[in-house]
Motif scaffolding. Structure first.
Motif, PDB file in Angstrom:
ATOM      1  N   SER A   1       3.135  10.028  -9.837  1.00  0.00           N
ATOM      2  CA  SER A   1       1.871  10.385 -10.853  1.00  0.00           C
ATOM      3  C   SER A   1       1.608  11.493 -11.113  1.00  0.00           C
ATOM      4  O   SER A   1       1.525  12.082 -12.186  1.00  0.00           O
ATOM      5  N   VAL A   2       1.156  11.542 -10.726  1.00  0.00           N
ATOM      6  CA  VAL A   2       0.269  13.214  -9.901  1.00  0.00           C
ATOM      7  C   VAL A   2       1.275  14.498 -10.057  1.00  0.00           C
ATOM      8  O   VAL A   2       1.356  15.377 -10.856  1.00  0.00           O
TER       9      VAL A   2
ATOM     10  N   SER B   1       0.937  -0.891  -0.151  1.00  0.00           N
ATOM     11  CA  SER B   1       0.086  -0.264   0.185  1.00  0.00           C
ATOM     12  C   SER B   1       0.729   0.984  -0.336  1.00  0.00           C
ATOM     13  O   SER B   1       0.446   1.934  -0.451  1.00  0.00           O
TER      14      SER B   1
ATOM     15  N   VAL C   1       1.692   1.410  -3.263  1.00  0.00           N
ATOM     16  CA  VAL C   1       0.923   2.064  -4.902  1.00  0.00           C
ATOM     17  C   VAL C   1       0.923   3.859  -4.081  1.00  0.00           C
ATOM     18  O   VAL C   1       0.454   4.497  -5.014  1.00  0.00           O
ATOM     19  N   SER C   2       0.463   4.219  -2.618  1.00  0.00           N
ATOM     20  CA  SER C   2       0.554   5.275  -2.857  1.00  0.00           C
ATOM     21  C   SER C   2       1.861   6.435  -2.806  1.00  0.00           C
ATOM     22  O   SER C   2       1.437   7.135  -3.831  1.00  0.00           O
ATOM     23  N   SER C   3       2.877   5.823  -3.057  1.00  0.00           N
ATOM     24  CA  SER C   3       3.810   6.593  -3.820  1.00  0.00           C
ATOM     25  C   SER C   3       3.718   6.764  -5.141  1.00  0.00           C
ATOM     26  O   SER C   3       4.068   7.649  -5.609  1.00  0.00           O
ATOM     27  N   LEU C   4       3.835   5.443  -5.499  1.00  0.00           N
ATOM     28  CA  LEU C   4       3.027   5.525  -7.017  1.00  0.00           C
ATOM     29  C   LEU C   4       2.857   6.487  -7.674  1.00  0.00           C
ATOM     30  O   LEU C   4       2.704   7.367  -9.154  1.00  0.00           O
ATOM     31  N   VAL C   5       1.156   6.889  -7.074  1.00  0.00           N
ATOM     32  CA  VAL C   5       0.050   7.792  -7.935  1.00  0.00           C
ATOM     33  C   VAL C   5       1.041   9.156  -7.087  1.00  0.00           C
ATOM     34  O   VAL C   5       0.352  10.119  -8.029  1.00  0.00           O
ATOM     35  N   LEU C   6       1.761   9.491  -6.134  1.00  0.00           N
ATOM     36  CA  LEU C   6       2.003  10.643  -5.586  1.00  0.00           C
ATOM     37  C   LEU C   6       2.757  11.109  -6.665  1.00  0.00           C
ATOM     38  O   LEU C   6       2.901  12.054  -7.676  1.00  0.00           O
TER      39      LEU C   6
END
Length: 166
Positions: A34-35, A24, A27-32
């Motif tokens: 990407s943003v 988790s 995934v949070s790091s990848l989403v951040l």
């Protein structure tokens, strides 16, 4: 033996799974990331992301509620990130009407630089406005008075427009 199996199951179920926390977090790091990459791309290229129709309609409704009889129409809206990292609302085809339905102004494009600090506090505040291609309707009533509000009403700009016409 059945008792030992139950003890092992309850003990292992009570411990948090280490790999689920790592997953988790990843995934949070990848989403951040990407943003942040999208924001950087928009900032560098100056591209705008079109606002959804429902958001544009809601914004127009909120403005119209505060105009006190006047009305605003809007062709489309988009959001961009300025080169300084500030969000910019880009409004295209803005038309302002007075209470009688007369067109007061047409703005080809209106860019509003939004205050990032205010947005983070849940408020909407404009730092700068850029106007491109404005057409303003000036009307003259039977008494010879000029009005920028359309329909011959006095808006406080009558003296200025009269002196310009003389």
């Amino acid at each position: 033996m059945a008792d030992e199996t139950e003890v092992k199951t309850s003990t292992s179920a009570g411990r948090p799974r280490r790999h689920s926390r790592i997953g988790s977090g990843l995934v949070s790091s990848l989403v951040l990331a990407s943003v942040l990459l999208v924001i950087l791309f928009l900032s560098i290229t100056g591209r705008a992301v079109p606002a959804p129709d429902w958001a544009t309609e809601r914004a127009v409704d909120l403005v119209n509620d505060r105009l006190g009889g006047g009305r605003l129409s809007l062709r489309d809206a988009a959001v961009a990130i300025g080169t300084d990292g500030q969000p910019v609302a880009r409004l295209n085809g803005v038309t302002v009407f007075d209470a009688g339905g007369g067109r007061v102004a047409t703005l080809n494009r209106l860019d509003a630089q939004l205050s990032l600090g205010a947005l983070l506090q849940g408020r909407l505040s404009v730092d700068r406005l850029w106007l491109t291609g404005a057409q303003i309707t000036v009307r003259r009533d039977a008494a010879g008075r000029f009005s920028l509000a359309g329909g011959g009403g006095d808006t406080g700009a009558t003296d200025t427009t009269r002196s310009l016409a003389d």
